[in-house]
Design a protein around this motif. Structure first.
Motif, PDB file in Angstrom:
ATOM      1  N   LEU A 218       2.751  15.527  -1.155  1.00  0.00           N
ATOM      2  CA  LEU A 218       1.586  16.324  -0.754  1.00  0.00           C
ATOM      3  C   LEU A 218       0.627  16.518  -1.920  1.00  0.00           C
ATOM      4  CD1 LEU A 218       3.443  18.914   1.494  1.00  0.00           C
ATOM      5  CD2 LEU A 218       1.902  17.102   2.264  1.00  0.00           C
ATOM      6  N   VAL A 219       1.163  16.743  -3.099  1.00  0.00           N
ATOM      7  CA  VAL A 219       0.320  16.866  -4.292  1.00  0.00           C
ATOM      8  C   VAL A 219      -0.425  15.553  -4.530  1.00  0.00           C
ATOM      9  CG1 VAL A 219       0.366  17.099  -6.806  1.00  0.00           C
ATOM     10  CG2 VAL A 219       1.693  18.686  -5.376  1.00  0.00           C
ATOM     11  N   GLU A 220       0.265  14.438  -4.355  1.00  0.00           N
ATOM     12  CA  GLU A 220      -0.378  13.140  -4.519  1.00  0.00           C
ATOM     13  C   GLU A 220      -1.472  12.934  -3.471  1.00  0.00           C
ATOM     14  OE1 GLU A 220      -1.434   9.197  -5.346  1.00  0.00           O
ATOM     15  OE2 GLU A 220      -0.510  10.765  -6.573  1.00  0.00           O
ATOM     16  N   ALA A 221      -1.223  13.364  -2.244  1.00  0.00           N
ATOM     17  CA  ALA A 221      -2.250  13.224  -1.195  1.00  0.00           C
ATOM     18  C   ALA A 221      -3.496  14.005  -1.539  1.00  0.00           C
ATOM     19  CB  ALA A 221      -1.667  13.690   0.141  1.00  0.00           C
ATOM     20  N   ILE A 222      -3.332  15.216  -2.052  1.00  0.00           N
ATOM     21  CA  ILE A 222      -4.467  16.033  -2.454  1.00  0.00           C
ATOM     22  C   ILE A 222      -5.247  15.345  -3.569  1.00  0.00           C
ATOM     23  CG2 ILE A 222      -5.158  18.236  -3.487  1.00  0.00           C
ATOM     24  CD1 ILE A 222      -2.650  19.465  -2.061  1.00  0.00           C
ATOM     25  N   ALA A 223      -4.506  14.797  -4.520  1.00  0.00           N
ATOM     26  CA  ALA A 223      -5.144  14.117  -5.656  1.00  0.00           C
ATOM     27  C   ALA A 223      -5.959  12.918  -5.190  1.00  0.00           C
ATOM     28  CB  ALA A 223      -4.081  13.689  -6.659  1.00  0.00           C
ATOM     29  N   ARG A 224      -5.439  12.191  -4.209  1.00  0.00           N
ATOM     30  CA  ARG A 224      -6.175  11.018  -3.721  1.00  0.00           C
ATOM     31  C   ARG A 224      -7.510  11.417  -3.100  1.00  0.00           C
ATOM     32  NH1 ARG A 224      -1.587   7.257  -0.690  1.00  0.00           N
ATOM     33  NH2 ARG A 224      -0.112   7.193  -2.437  1.00  0.00           N
ATOM     34  N   LEU A 225      -7.531  12.544  -2.424  1.00  0.00           N
ATOM     35  CA  LEU A 225      -8.769  12.973  -1.766  1.00  0.00           C
ATOM     36  C   LEU A 225      -9.789  13.483  -2.779  1.00  0.00           C
ATOM     37  CD1 LEU A 225      -7.336  14.696   1.414  1.00  0.00           C
ATOM     38  CD2 LEU A 225      -8.467  12.485   1.252  1.00  0.00           C
TER      39      LEU A 225
ATOM     40  N   VAL B  44      11.234  26.135   1.981  1.00  0.00           N
ATOM     41  CA  VAL B  44      10.720  24.804   1.653  1.00  0.00           C
ATOM     42  C   VAL B  44       9.457  24.520   2.457  1.00  0.00           C
ATOM     43  CG1 VAL B  44      11.193  22.324   1.718  1.00  0.00           C
ATOM     44  CG2 VAL B  44      12.993  23.925   1.041  1.00  0.00           C
ATOM     45  N   TYR B  45       9.522  24.780   3.761  1.00  0.00           N
ATOM     46  CA  TYR B  45       8.362  24.496   4.612  1.00  0.00           C
ATOM     47  C   TYR B  45       7.160  25.379   4.261  1.00  0.00           C
ATOM     48  CZ  TYR B  45      10.917  21.347   7.737  1.00  0.00           C
ATOM     49  OH  TYR B  45      11.607  20.283   8.264  1.00  0.00           O
ATOM     50  N   ARG B  46       7.432  26.581   3.801  1.00  0.00           N
ATOM     51  CA  ARG B  46       6.320  27.473   3.441  1.00  0.00           C
ATOM     52  C   ARG B  46       5.547  26.897   2.250  1.00  0.00           C
ATOM     53  NH1 ARG B  46       9.182  31.543   3.886  1.00  0.00           N
ATOM     54  NH2 ARG B  46       8.597  32.073   6.022  1.00  0.00           N
ATOM     55  N   LYS B  47       6.256  26.397   1.255  1.00  0.00           N
ATOM     56  CA  LYS B  47       5.590  25.792   0.097  1.00  0.00           C
ATOM     57  C   LYS B  47       4.809  24.548   0.507  1.00  0.00           C
ATOM     58  CE  LYS B  47       9.095  27.420  -3.180  1.00  0.00           C
ATOM     59  NZ  LYS B  47      10.225  27.010  -4.055  1.00  0.00           N
ATOM     60  N   ARG B  48       5.412  23.761   1.384  1.00  0.00           N
ATOM     61  CA  ARG B  48       4.722  22.555   1.845  1.00  0.00           C
ATOM     62  C   ARG B  48       3.471  22.915   2.648  1.00  0.00           C
ATOM     63  NH1 ARG B  48       9.515  18.462   4.008  1.00  0.00           N
ATOM     64  NH2 ARG B  48      10.626  18.211   2.019  1.00  0.00           N
TER      65      ARG B  48
ATOM     66  N   ALA C 113       7.111  15.989   4.571  1.00  0.00           N
ATOM     67  CA  ALA C 113       6.854  15.200   3.363  1.00  0.00           C
ATOM     68  C   ALA C 113       7.124  16.093   2.164  1.00  0.00           C
ATOM     69  CB  ALA C 113       5.411  14.690   3.346  1.00  0.00           C
ATOM     70  N   SER C 114       7.547  15.508   1.073  1.00  0.00           N
ATOM     71  CA  SER C 114       7.914  16.292  -0.107  1.00  0.00           C
ATOM     72  C   SER C 114       6.681  16.912  -0.763  1.00  0.00           C
ATOM     73  CB  SER C 114       8.633  15.398  -1.123  1.00  0.00           C
ATOM     74  OG  SER C 114       7.722  14.450  -1.661  1.00  0.00           O
ATOM     75  N   GLU C 115       6.930  17.919  -1.592  1.00  0.00           N
ATOM     76  CA  GLU C 115       5.833  18.547  -2.333  1.00  0.00           C
ATOM     77  C   GLU C 115       5.132  17.523  -3.225  1.00  0.00           C
ATOM     78  OE1 GLU C 115       6.608  22.393  -4.176  1.00  0.00           O
ATOM     79  OE2 GLU C 115       8.374  22.629  -2.898  1.00  0.00           O
TER      80      GLU C 115
ATOM     81  N   LYS D 131       0.839  -1.192   0.000  1.00  0.00           N
ATOM     82  CA  LYS D 131       0.000   0.000   0.000  1.00  0.00           C
ATOM     83  C   LYS D 131       0.882   1.253   0.000  1.00  0.00           C
ATOM     84  CE  LYS D 131      -3.490  -2.771   0.374  1.00  0.00           C
ATOM     85  NZ  LYS D 131      -4.248  -3.139  -0.841  1.00  0.00           N
ATOM     86  N   PRO D 132       0.576   2.227  -0.859  1.00  0.00           N
ATOM     87  CA  PRO D 132       1.433   3.412  -1.005  1.00  0.00           C
ATOM     88  C   PRO D 132       1.107   4.493   0.036  1.00  0.00           C
ATOM     89  CG  PRO D 132      -0.342   3.504  -2.596  1.00  0.00           C
ATOM     90  CD  PRO D 132      -0.521   2.205  -1.853  1.00  0.00           C
ATOM     91  N   VAL D 133       1.445   4.225   1.289  1.00  0.00           N
ATOM     92  CA  VAL D 133       1.071   5.134   2.373  1.00  0.00           C
ATOM     93  C   VAL D 133       1.937   6.398   2.330  1.00  0.00           C
ATOM     94  CG1 VAL D 133       0.878   5.433   4.867  1.00  0.00           C
ATOM     95  CG2 VAL D 133       0.316   3.222   3.822  1.00  0.00           C
ATOM     96  N   ILE D 134       1.279   7.545   2.442  1.00  0.00           N
ATOM     97  CA  ILE D 134       1.962   8.835   2.594  1.00  0.00           C
ATOM     98  C   ILE D 134       1.889   9.203   4.070  1.00  0.00           C
ATOM     99  CG2 ILE D 134       1.928  11.283   2.007  1.00  0.00           C
ATOM    100  CD1 ILE D 134       0.672  10.486  -0.688  1.00  0.00           C
ATOM    101  N   ASN D 135       3.044   9.353   4.687  1.00  0.00           N
ATOM    102  CA  ASN D 135       3.110   9.572   6.134  1.00  0.00           C
ATOM    103  C   ASN D 135       3.160  11.063   6.438  1.00  0.00           C
ATOM    104  OD1 ASN D 135       3.648   9.681   8.873  1.00  0.00           O
ATOM    105  ND2 ASN D 135       5.203   8.073   8.820  1.00  0.00           N
ATOM    106  N   LEU D 136       2.036  11.599   6.915  1.00  0.00           N
ATOM    107  CA  LEU D 136       1.969  12.993   7.350  1.00  0.00           C
ATOM    108  C   LEU D 136       1.740  13.055   8.863  1.00  0.00           C
ATOM    109  CD1 LEU D 136      -0.291  14.498   4.520  1.00  0.00           C
ATOM    110  CD2 LEU D 136       2.205  14.305   4.608  1.00  0.00           C
TER     111      LEU D 136
END
Length: 381
Positions: free
Chosen positions: A373-380, A295-299, A368-370, A31-36
């Motif tokens: 995070l983009v992938e997490a948004i797409a999944r939702l 970096v953190y601001r973009k994330r 977590a990388s940008e 399973k491709p878990v994104i750890n936030l």
């Protein structure tokens, strides 16, 4: 079987220790878990820090036992860091004690100052280790509630309604984890005045001052703080050195000497190479923080989009390594994050692990990388 000590019945295995086994099992099953969930920086420390560690391995003293108080050069660098960034003057000889991570300091301080039955004021929500360590040393946890309507600051009037006669220690944590609330100078003054009224030792746990925060503050900068305060700090978040385990406790020499009595009986000093790397980290220019926070601001902007996709609200003025988000009404934090984990394969921390006042909230990590995070948004979506 030999029975365990009674103190172990007062604590549970740390939440992330348990939950990450579940997450890792999902990953092991493909399973491709994104750890936030966890705040473990995923970026490298400054290159000069790594170089200093590597170069130090050839030093004649590199592999010997090290001083319980750390290298004089490390304490000097810590004193210089506090002077440059907080305008706090500390004696490198008597008012600074390097630690193997500030989490170690929570136990050392508790063992140095608490007897069985002593009261300890603990924030709710707050870092779970404050309660765990209090239980392990057989002191009494007394929670003070924090609320967004009061900017996540202590309500001193409410606290003073409790019987404080046996309270000896108070944990505070600003910038606050998990909410990201920043302290004001007036809050620190109020804490010091409160401590003096009731003869309580205040400990400010301060590892997040330089992450997405334009005005780092230390309680030690307030006149009178050394009489009743200690402060913990760490290189983990500030310099992406979580696994290095480098922290410090600063304060009056008498307090530091008591903590040293505990520490010197529990470990044998930090590895030489890690100390040499830490010295270089503490000497970094302000450009390090500018680069890190860009970096953190973009994330964070992407995490805000993720929170919106989950119909959560959040405070754009909060600081630190996390986004503390409020769920829609009548949604339970743990059931919610379990659903997101099992359906969308995104791991988010439920607010309840930080106390009862965390119910109805979730916490996103910025570690977590940008792309993730983009992938997490797409999944939702």
């Amino acid at each position: 079987m030999i029975e365990v000590a009674d103190r172990l019945n007062t604590v549970e295995e740390y939440y992330f220790s348990k939950k990450l086994r579940e997450v890792n099992l999902l990953i092991a099953n493909g399973k491709p878990v994104i750890n936030l969930g966890i705040g473990s920086p995923d970026m490298r420390p400054p290159q000069k820090v790594i170089d200093a560690l590597v170069e130090s391995l050839q030093d004649v003293n590199a592999h010997k036992y090290q001083s319980y108080q750390g290298l004089p050069a490390l304490r000097e660098a810590m004193a210089g860091f506090y002077k440059e960034h907080f305008n706090v003057s500390l004696s490198q000889t008597t008012e600074i004690l390097p630690l193997m991570g500030s989490k170690e300091g929570i136990m050392h301080i508790s063992m140095a100052f608490l007897n069985k039955g002593d009261g300890v004021l603990i924030p709710n929500p707050g870092y779970p280790t404050y309660q765990s360590v209090t239980n392990l040393v057989e002191a009494k946890a007394m929670f003070y509630e924090l609320d967004e309507t009061n900017n996540w600051f202590p309500d001193f009037k409410a606290i003073e309604k409790q019987d404080l006669s046996k309270v000896k220690l108070m944990w505070v944590n600003y910038p606050h984890m998990p909410t990201g609330a920043g302290a004001t100078e007036q809050l620190f003054k109020d804490l010091i005045a409160f401590a003096k009224r009731y003869n309580i030792l205040i400990v400010n746990d301060n590892p997040y001052s330089f992450v997405l925060n334009d005005s780092p503050k230390s309680i030690m900068s307030i006149p009178g703080a050394k009489d009743v305060c200690l402060e913990l700090n760490s290189l983990s978040k500030t310099f992406n050195m979580a696994g290095w385990r480098v922290g410090m406790v600063v304060g009056d020499s008498n307090y530091i000497n008591h903590i040293l009595k505990v520490k010197s009986n529990m470990d044998s000093g930090m590895f030489y190479g890690i100390q040499k790397g830490a010295i270089e980290a503490l000497k970094c220019s302000s450009m390090w923080f500018v680069t890190l926070n860009s970096v953190y601001r973009k994330r964070r902007e992407l995490v805000w989009k993720l929170a919106k996709a989950l119909h959560c609200t959040y405070d754009e003025h909060a600081t630190g390594l996390f986004v503390w988000a409020k769920l829609p009404p009548n949604i339970k934090s743990e059931a919610f994050i379990d659903s997101i984990l099992n359906i969308n394969y995104i791991f988010i921390t439920p607010g309840t692990i930080f106390g009862s006042k965390g119910e109805g909230y979730i916490r996103f990590s910025l570690c977590a990388s940008e792309e993730e995070l983009v992938e997490a948004i797409a999944r939702l979506k």
